[in-house]
Motif scaffolding. Structure first.
Motif, PDB file in Angstrom:
ATOM      1  N   GLY A  40      37.706  -5.173 -26.874  1.00 20.17           N
ATOM      2  CA  GLY A  40      38.410  -4.989 -25.610  1.00 20.17           C
ATOM      3  C   GLY A  40      38.970  -3.589 -25.472  1.00 20.17           C
ATOM      4  N   GLY A  41      39.247  -2.905 -26.562  1.00 20.27           N
ATOM      5  CA  GLY A  41      39.775  -1.559 -26.504  1.00 20.27           C
ATOM      6  C   GLY A  41      38.731  -0.538 -26.109  1.00 20.27           C
ATOM      7  N   ILE A  42      37.464  -0.801 -26.389  1.00 22.52           N
ATOM      8  CA  ILE A  42      36.396   0.147 -26.054  1.00 22.52           C
ATOM      9  C   ILE A  42      35.689  -0.248 -24.762  1.00 22.52           C
ATOM     10  CG2 ILE A  42      34.616  -0.995 -27.403  1.00 22.52           C
ATOM     11  CD1 ILE A  42      34.893   2.683 -27.641  1.00 22.52           C
ATOM     12  N   LEU A  43      35.788  -1.516 -24.391  1.00 26.19           N
ATOM     13  CA  LEU A  43      35.068  -2.009 -23.220  1.00 26.19           C
ATOM     14  C   LEU A  43      35.645  -1.447 -21.922  1.00 26.19           C
ATOM     15  CD1 LEU A  43      32.818  -3.909 -22.296  1.00 26.19           C
ATOM     16  CD2 LEU A  43      34.515  -5.724 -22.153  1.00 26.19           C
ATOM     17  N   LEU A  44      36.936  -1.379 -21.804  1.00 25.63           N
ATOM     18  CA  LEU A  44      37.566  -0.890 -20.573  1.00 25.63           C
ATOM     19  C   LEU A  44      37.263   0.584 -20.317  1.00 25.63           C
ATOM     20  CD1 LEU A  44      39.379  -1.731 -18.213  1.00 25.63           C
ATOM     21  CD2 LEU A  44      41.334  -1.033 -19.579  1.00 25.63           C
TER      22      LEU A  44
END
Length: 59
Positions: A40-44
């Motif tokens: 989730g930290g890299i997806l956004l």
């Protein structure tokens, strides 16, 4: 007479000490933590980059 009374008192005291008997041990259920995903930290930021690239390409 005193011996009979003493024996009766001791027998009553001994039976109340063992009245409950052995109890089964109660085990607490194991606590399981839910794992968190680090994607989730890299997806956004990647999604934001795609949106900005699409906005630049449309101009």
């Amino acid at each position: 007479m005193k011996k009979i009374a003493l024996a009766a008192a001791l027998s009553v005291a001994a039976t109340t000490a063992f009245a409950g008997g052995m109890a089964e041990p109660v085990m607490e259920p194991a606590v399981v933590e839910a794992g968190t995903s680090s994607s989730g930290g890299i997806l956004l930021p990647l999604l934001l980059l795609v949106v900005v690239a699409a906005a630049v390409a449309s101009n």
